[in-house]
Each structure stands twice: as structure tokens, then as C-alpha cells.
Design an enzyme around this catalytic site. Structure first.
Site, short mmCIF file in Angstrom:
data_model
loop_
_atom_site.label_atom_id
_atom_site.label_comp_id
_atom_site.label_asym_id
_atom_site.label_seq_id
_atom_site.Cartn_x
_atom_site.Cartn_y
_atom_site.Cartn_z
N ASP A 141 0.77 -1.33 0.11
CA ASP A 141 -0.07 -0.03 -0.14
C ASP A 141 0.91 1.36 -0.05
OD1 ASP A 141 -2.26 -1.67 -0.09
OD2 ASP A 141 -2.50 -1.47 2.10
N CYS A 195 -17.16 -16.43 -8.07
CA CYS A 195 -18.35 -16.05 -7.74
C CYS A 195 -19.54 -16.54 -8.27
CB CYS A 195 -18.22 -14.41 -7.74
SG CYS A 195 -16.88 -13.71 -7.00
N CYS A 198 -23.62 -15.62 -7.42
CA CYS A 198 -23.80 -15.12 -5.87
C CYS A 198 -23.66 -13.42 -6.05
CB CYS A 198 -22.53 -15.85 -5.07
SG CYS A 198 -22.95 -14.86 -3.43
N CYS A 201 -22.78 -10.37 -1.40
CA CYS A 201 -22.03 -9.02 -0.70
C CYS A 201 -22.91 -7.64 -1.58
CB CYS A 201 -20.45 -9.23 -1.21
SG CYS A 201 -20.33 -9.11 -3.30
N CYS A 205 -24.51 -5.10 1.67
CA CYS A 205 -23.70 -3.75 1.96
C CYS A 205 -24.76 -2.93 2.65
CB CYS A 205 -23.08 -3.18 0.78
SG CYS A 205 -22.31 -1.65 1.12
N CYS A 221 -18.99 3.74 0.89
CA CYS A 221 -18.50 2.72 1.59
C CYS A 221 -18.16 2.98 3.01
CB CYS A 221 -17.19 2.20 0.72
SG CYS A 221 -16.49 0.74 1.76
N CYS A 248 -15.34 -1.70 7.67
CA CYS A 248 -16.41 -2.56 7.65
C CYS A 248 -16.23 -4.02 7.26
CB CYS A 248 -17.71 -1.78 6.80
SG CYS A 248 -19.25 -3.07 6.54
N CYS A 255 -19.77 -13.58 2.59
CA CYS A 255 -19.28 -14.30 1.34
C CYS A 255 -18.96 -15.90 1.58
CB CYS A 255 -17.87 -13.73 1.02
SG CYS A 255 -17.10 -14.71 -0.05
#
Length: 380
Positions: A141, A195, A198, A201, A205, A221, A248, A255
């Protein structure tokens, strides 16, 4: 390079993965540096303003898809995964208790940035001992690197609809780091997206930040609002934050692949200061110096004391009614910044509204009891 012929890069790649495990990484993968097919999606995301106040995302966009510009001569990226899930993460018990603070589980312990970067540096040093010449540079990062697409190419997992990387043997509870090198190591097979249909997620949220599969509007977010955003949190989102004061995990919690989540082997990621079960009022009572002392070496420290107070104020507004909460909010209100003050005012108003509702409910209940009692026989 003169060692291109003398070195068996297949053997070296296998050694790198072994050394990575010895250094505490959960998995190592290797990929090339071609990210050209991600440029358009990045440009579109930025054009829509989905990055919010993260102005750094607008800078050096070409570097994000051209790792060789970060380290001239780069030929490969060694992508590393490090699991952070603790044995008893207390997800539900903390989220369900409005008096407790919920902190994203990656931030309960030591800041991972330096830890991973130091271990990647050590990995680079080990590799250099087996090469006549090696240029390398670790990243965690710390530069404009598209770490998830790189990790996907390196076979560490696939980018899920929530935009996080998912591994079919470890879920998504892990950190990523990269080591750029200028040697032609053999690359691993990219991961295949699993995925399917599905959309758990997307549905879970709280703020509907996943605006379409694989696209997150950071401005909605909770992780962005509580960590990256430095100003006033829009009123429309405050009640949706619940007791989440730093990040969060909802999209990860729901998942199905996270049933395979791997427990961390790194003691540094274990909770400090009871951050996994701490009361909101206890945290709100901290002075700025206490905040700095108690978050030393923690990723939480990066948001600063003002945003810390802002986030907790919102959570207290969302908590069940309590005279103690109103008293403490009022006390901090007398000497806080204007930005924090706006959120405290909102929180006090929320608490007073709940008090009125409780009083009204109590009156209605008492009236109902009296009505029932009048209709009962005298000898009942």
C-alpha cells in the site's frame, strides 16, 4: 543480465515460495507486469468520481498499470498473501451489541504495512544471494500498485464482486504485498473467478456501496467513510454505520468462500486494548494523548483523533438510549472541534428521539394495562 543462462529460474521460483512461507507469508505467487486490460476500468471508475476524496488515486494512473515505471527493468511481480483472521473474531457478538465498538478485524492488532514490507525486503535479500545481479523493491500500500489484479494474475485468488481478492482455500481474510524484481521468473497460472451468480456481498452492504458487480463507489463505503474520509459524514449514511467505528467487514462476513478462512499464524495481528470487545463509551472517554498512546503501532492511528471522535459519536447516536451516553456526548461537545461537534449534535438528537419514543411506548403500555385491568373480573 549475465546470469540469465546460469540460473535455473524454475528452481529459484520454487525456492522463493519456500522462503516466503519461512518468512511467515501464507502464499506466494508470481506474475508478469502486463496490466493493460485494467486501464479502461480504472479510468472509468475515476471519471465517475467513485474514488471520493482519495485524490491520490487520480495521480500517477499510468504507474498503476505499468509497474516497470516504479522500478525500471521490472520483469516480474512476486505477490504475497498473509492471513490475519484471529481464532475468535467475535463478529456477531460485537456487531449485535450497540454499546460496543466494531473495528474491522484487520485493524485489531499491529499495523501490517511495516511488518509485511520488512518481510518482503528480507525475501528480496534472500533472492539476491542467488543472483549475480538483482534489483527489487517491496510494496505494501505504499505506491500506486494494482495489488489485487496482480495477485489475481499470480494465482493468489480472484477479484470478487465486492472488489476484494478471494482465495478458494482461504477466503478473503488476508493482506497483500508485492515485490518487484528484474529477473524472468516463470509465472503462475491466473486464478479463475468463482463467484458465479452469487450476489450476497452486494445485497448485504449497509450503504449499497457495491453499485454493480466488481465496482465499489467509495463515497458510499463504510470503510472509506470511517477511514479515508476526513470531513463530515453525510447524514444519509450515519444511521447505517451502526457501531462500526473503523472499517466494515459485512461483505466478507456474508461471502460463502470465507468458511475456508485461515487462522493467522502471526501473533502481531491479535487484538490490542480489547479492541474486539471494547465499549464505545470507554473509547469516547479517551483524550487525544490516550488515543495516540493506545494506537501506537496500530493502523487505527492513521485516521487521527478528530475522525476517531467523529466515528464514535455517530456510533453512540446509533446505540440504545442511555442517559450516560447523552451526558458523555454533551461533555465532549463542550471542547471538541466544529466537525466533531456536528456529529455529536446529531448523536444527541438521535438519543433524545429514542428517549421520547421509549416514553411514548411506556405510556401506551401503561394505558393498555389499565384498560385490560378494568375489564377483568373483581376476583381475577
Amino acid at each position: 543480465m549475465s546470469d540469465l543462462v546460469s540460473i535455473n529460474y524454475q528452481v529459484l521460483a520454487e525456492k522463493i515460495k519456500t522462503w516466503g512461507k519461512e518468512l511467515g507469508f501464507s502464499q506466494i505467487g508470481i506474475c508478469d507486469i502486463d496490466l493493460s486490460n485494467h486501464q479502461e476500468a480504472l479510468d472509468t471508475w475515476l471519471a465517475k468520481g467513485y474514488h471520493g476524496d482519495m485524490d491520490y488515486m487520480e495521480r500517477n494512473t499510468q504507474l498503476r498499470t505499468h509497474p516497470e515505471q516504479l522500478l525500471p527493468g521490472t520483469m516480474r511481480v512476486i505477490s504475497a498473501r498473509m492471513d490475519y483472521l484471529i481464532p475468535d473474531a467475535k463478529f456477531a457478538s460485537t456487531l449485535d451489541d450497540t454499546n460496543k465498538a466494531y473495528i474491522s478485524r484487520y485493524a485489531l492488532g499491529r499495523d501490517y504495512h511495516k511488518l509485511m514490507r520488512n518481510r518482503l525486503k528480507k525475501l528480496g535479500e534472500k533472492i539476491s544471494k542467488h543472483c549475480q545481479s538483482l534489483n527489487y523493491r517491496p510494496f505494501v500500500d505504499s505506491a500506486p500498485v494494482l495489488e489485487r489484479p496482480l495477485a489475481e494474475k499470480a494465482g493468489l485468488g480472484w477479484v470478487g464482486k465486492h472488489s476484494l481478492l478471494i482465495n478458494n482455500e482461504a477466503g478473503s481474510w488476508f493482506f497483500l504485498g508485492e515485490l518487484l524484481v528484474d529477473i524472468p521468473l516463470p509465472v503462475d497460472q491466473p486464478s479463475t473467478n468463482q463467484c458465479g451468480s452469487c450476489v450476497a456481498c452486494i445485497k448485504i452492504c449497509p450503504t449499497q456501496a457495491i453499485v454493480e458487480p466488481y465496482v465499489v463507489d467509495a463515497r458510499r463505503c463504510i470503510s472509506y467513510l470511517t477511514i479515508e474520509h476526513r470531513g463530515i459524514i453525510p447524514t444519509e449514511f450515519r444511521s447505517l454505520l451502526g457501531n462500526r467505528i473503523y472499517g466494515c467487514d459485512d461483505c466478507q462476513l456474508v461471502c460463502p468462500w470465507n468458511k475456508f478462512g485461515q487462522i493467522t499464524q502471526t501473533d502481531d495481528f491479535k487484538p490490542r486494548n480489547n479492541f474486539d470487545t471494547v465499549e464505545l463509551l470507554d473509547l469516547f472517554a479517551w483524550s487525544e494523548q490516550q488515543f495516540l498512546d493506545n494506537t501506537q503501532g496500530s493502523p487505527i492511528r492513521r485516521i487521527g483523533f478528530e475522525c476517531w471522535q467523529r466515528n464514535i459519536a455517530i456510533a453512540l447516536g446509533n446505540a440504545a438510549y442511555s442517559d450516560q451516553i447523552i451526558d458523555q456526548l454533551s461533555q465532549v461537545r463542550a471542547h471538541c472541534s466544529p466537525m466533531v461537534g456536528e456529529h455529536i449534535d446529531w448523536a444527541i438528537d438521535q438519543q433524545l428521539t429514542k428517549k421520547r419514543q421509549l416514553n411514548q411506548h411506556s405510556r401506551l403500555t401503561a394505558r393498555l394495562i389499565r384498560t385490560v385491568e378494568k375489564g377483568l373480573p373483581r376476583d381475577a
